[in-house]
Scaffold this active site. Structure first.
Site, PDB file in Angstrom:
ATOM      1  N   GLU A 131      12.052  -0.832  11.013  1.00  0.00           N
ATOM      2  CA  GLU A 131      11.766  -0.301   9.670  1.00  0.00           C
ATOM      3  C   GLU A 131      11.820   1.214   9.711  1.00  0.00           C
ATOM      4  OE1 GLU A 131       8.081  -1.503   7.728  1.00  0.00           O
ATOM      5  OE2 GLU A 131       8.402  -3.576   8.357  1.00  0.00           O
ATOM      6  N   GLU A 157       3.712  -5.038  12.897  1.00  0.00           N
ATOM      7  CA  GLU A 157       2.666  -4.012  12.882  1.00  0.00           C
ATOM      8  C   GLU A 157       1.254  -4.554  13.074  1.00  0.00           C
ATOM      9  OE1 GLU A 157       3.203  -1.550   9.398  1.00  0.00           O
ATOM     10  OE2 GLU A 157       5.150  -0.859  10.076  1.00  0.00           O
TER      11      GLU A 157
HETATM   12  C1  FCB Z   1       5.182  -0.803   6.685  1.00  0.00           C
HETATM   13  C2  FCB Z   1       5.140  -2.286   6.368  1.00  0.00           C
HETATM   14  C3  FCB Z   1       6.059  -2.685   5.240  1.00  0.00           C
HETATM   15  C4  FCB Z   1       6.067  -1.673   4.126  1.00  0.00           C
HETATM   16  C5  FCB Z   1       6.316  -0.284   4.669  1.00  0.00           C
HETATM   17  C6  FCB Z   1       6.396   0.784   3.619  1.00  0.00           C
HETATM   18  O1  FCB Z   1       4.001  -0.422   7.290  1.00  0.00           O
HETATM   19  O2  FCB Z   1       5.492  -3.026   7.495  1.00  0.00           O
HETATM   20  O3  FCB Z   1       5.692  -3.971   4.798  1.00  0.00           O
HETATM   21  O4  FCB Z   1       4.888  -1.755   3.427  1.00  0.00           O
HETATM   22  O5  FCB Z   1       5.298   0.044   5.581  1.00  0.00           O
END
Ligand code: FCB
Length: 457
Positions: free
Chosen positions: A362, A176
Site C-alpha cells: 500500500e 497492518e
Molecule cells: C491503511 C489501511 C487501509 C487504508 C489506508 C489509507 O492503514 O490499511 O485500509 O485505510 O491506510
C-alpha cells in the site's frame, strides 16, 4: 520537486518486466452488501453503529457497492493496465457466526467469482485474509484477546485457501497488525473500540501467532503459493536530536516497527520494549515465537508517512509523543509527504532483516478532490505523490533492495474507517450518491505510465 505534465521522469521500463503493478482495496471499505448472502455482522458494523465513532456518522453498509459492481470495478483495474490486484476477504461472509463447522458457501462463491474475474482480466489475485473485519460473534467472546480466535483464524484461512488456492498464488495473512492491535484496542478509535494497553499487547501477540500458524495450511492448499504479511511501517526522526528525544524515538520505533519485524524474523520481541511493558506483557506460550517466525516468501510494506517523535514523560505507556513538525509538506489529511522516507525505510528493513522479497502492498494519499466544470478531477497532488514515490522505489531498487511490486492505495475512493467518506484515497473518484466512477488525473497518469505512454508531451 514537482512532476509536470510534460515530464514522465519515470517509466515502466525502468522496472523489471515481472514487476507487480497493482492497486489495493479491502472488503469492508468497498463491498457494502453487509446483509447479503448470509454475511454475518463484523466488528466494523457494530462500531459504526455507535454515534461519534465515525467522523461523518457513516458506515460501510453500502460503501462502493462493489459487491454488485465488482465486474466493472475489475474492468477499471484492467483498463489501468495493472497486472495484479490486492483485495481482502470478509471473514463474516465465510463464517457469519464466527465459529461453526460449515462455511457459508455463498460467501466463498462470491470470492471465487471475483478471483475468476481477475484471472479473466489478466490480474493476478493477491488475497488478504484479515483486513480488520472480525466477525462480531468472535469479538463477543473476547476477539483477538482470546487465544481461541487464533484457532478460528487458522480454520478460516484453511477453508478459504482450500477454496481459492488453485487460483490464488499470493496470500497476505494480515493487514497492518499494528492497527488491529493498537488503534483498535489501545487508542480505541477503530473497531472494536477498546482502550487498554495490556489487551492491545495480547491482541498483537495473537494476531502475529495466527499469521504463523495459518501458513502451513495455506501452503498445503495452494501449492506453490507465496505467503506474506503486510505491515504498516514508518521511518522515524527525533524532534530535536536531544538524548531524551533520541531515546523516545527508539522506544517509538520499538513498538511501531521492531515489535513486529523482530519476532517475524525470528528474534523474539525486542527486549527494551518488553521491559518497559512491565506487567502488561502478553502471555506467550511455548512454541509461539517459533510459530510467529515461520518462514514467509515476502514482506508487505504499507508506507504512508514518516513520524517525528519527542520524549513525553508521563504520556502514554512509552512516554513518547508524535509531533506535528512545521514546514513539512503534508497531504490534505495531514500526513507528511516523504518519498525519501520510503527509501530510508526500505534501506533499514533490508539491512536489518534481509527479507528475500519486499512488496509495497500500500502507498497513497488523500487530498480534497474537486471536480472541475467539465467534470474532471485534476488531482495533481495525488499524481505527483504517486510519481514521486515510484521514483523512490526505483532508487531503492538501484540500491539493491529487492522490491518486486507496488500496489497503490487505492483503486477507488472508499470508506476510510473512522474518517468515513471524508477522506478520498482513490485513483478513481466515486460519487457515493450515484456510485458513478471516474478516473482521476492520477489514475490517468498511472494508466499512461503502465501502458508505456508518454503523457502531455
Ligand atoms: C491503511 C489501511 C487501509 C487504508 C489506508 C489509507 O492503514 O490499511 O485500509 O485505510 O491506510
Amino acid at each position: 520537486m514537482k512532476i509536470t505534465d510534460t515530464f514522465p521522469v519515470i517509466e515502466r521500463n525502468d522496472f523489471a518486466s515481472d514487476f507487480r503493478w497493482g492497486c489495493s482495496t479491502s472488503a469492508y471499505q468497498i463491498e457494502g452488501a453487509v446483509d447479503l448472502d448470509g454475511r454475518g455482522e463484523s466488528i466494523w458494523d457494530r462500531f459504526c453503529a455507535t454515534p461519534g465513532n465515525i467522523r461523518d456518522g457513516s458506515s460501510g453498509t453500502v460503501a462502493c457497492d462493489h459487491y454488485h459492481r465488482w465486474q466493472s470495478d475489475l474492468a477499471l483495474a484492467r483498463d489501468l493496465g495493472l497486472n495484479a490486484y490486492r483485495f481482502s476477504i470478509a471473514w463474516p461472509r465465510i463464517f457469519p457466526a464466527g465459529a461453526g463447522a460449515k462455511p457459508n458457501l455463498k460467501g466463498l462463491d462470491f470470492y471465487s467469482r471475483l478471483v475468476d474475474g481477475m484471472l479473466e482480466r489478466g490480474l493476478e489475485p493477491w488475497a488478504t485474509l484479515y483486513h480488520w473485519d472480525l466477525p462480531q460473534a468472535l469479538q463477543d467472546r473476547g476477539g483477538w484477546n482470546n487465544r481461541e480466535t487464533v484457532a478460528e483464524f487458522c480454520k478460516y484461512a484453511d477453508v478459504v485457501s482450500r477454496h481459492l488456492g488453485d487460483r490464488v498464488g499470493r496470500w497476505i495473512t494480515h493487514n497492518e497488525p499494528w492497527c488491529t492491535a493498537f488503534i483498535g484496542n489501545h487508542e480505541g478509535t477503530h473497531a472494536p473500540g477498546i482502550r487498554d494497553w495490556k489487551t492491545a499487547l495480547q491482541v498483537c501477540h495473537h494476531v502475529l501467532l495466527s499469521h504463523g500458524l495459518a501458513i502451513p495450511a495455506i501452503r498445503a492448499n495452494a501449492p506453490g503459493a507465496r505467503v506474506g504479511i503486510a505491515l504498516s511501517l514508518h521511518p522515524h526522526k527525533s524532534a530535536s536530536g536531544s538524548p531524551e528525544d533520541e531515546a523516545a524515538t527508539l522506544r517509538h520505533d520499538g513498538i511501531r516497527n521492531r515489535w513486529f519485524l523482530d519476532p517475524l524474523f525470528g528474534r523474539g520481541y525486542p527486549a527494551d520494549i518488553w521491559k518497559l511493558c512491565g506487567d502488561s506483557v502478553p502471555i506467550v506460550k511455548e512454541g509461539d515465537m517459533e510459530a510467529i517466525a515461520t518462514a514467509t516468501d515476502f514482506l508487505g510494506v504499507n508506507y504512508y508517512f514518516p513520524e517525528t517523535v519527542a520524549d513525553a514523560p508521563g504520556q502514554g505507556p512509552l512516554a513518547t509523543r508524535v509531533i506535528t513538525s512545521e514546514n513539512v509538506e503534508r497531504t490534505a489529511f495531514g500526513w507528511e509527504v516523504s518519498p525519501e522516507g520510503l527509501i530510508a525505510l526500505l534501506q533499514r528493513v533490508a539491512k536489518d532483516y534481509r527479507p528475500a522479497e519486499i512488496q509495497i502492498t500500500e502507498n497513497g494519499s488523500s487530498y480534497d478532490d474537486t471536480i472541475s466544470k467539465d467534470g474532471n478531477i485534476e488531482d495533481v497532488e495525488r499524481r505527483d505523490y504517486l510519481a514521486r514515490h515510484l521514483i523512490a522505489v526505483k532508487e531503492a531498487i538501484a540500491k539493491g533492495i529487492p522490491v518486486k511490486g507496488y500496489f497503490a492505495w487505492s483503486l477507488l475512493d472508499n470508506f476510510e474507517w473512522a474518517e468515513g467518506y471524508t477522506r478520498r484515497f482513490g485513483v478513481t473518484h466515486v460519487d457515493f450518491a450515484t456510485q458513478q466512477r471516474k478516473l482521476k488525473l492520477s489514475g490517468k497518469w498511472y494508466r499512461a505510465f503502465l501502458r508505456h505512454q508518454v503523457i502531455g508531451a
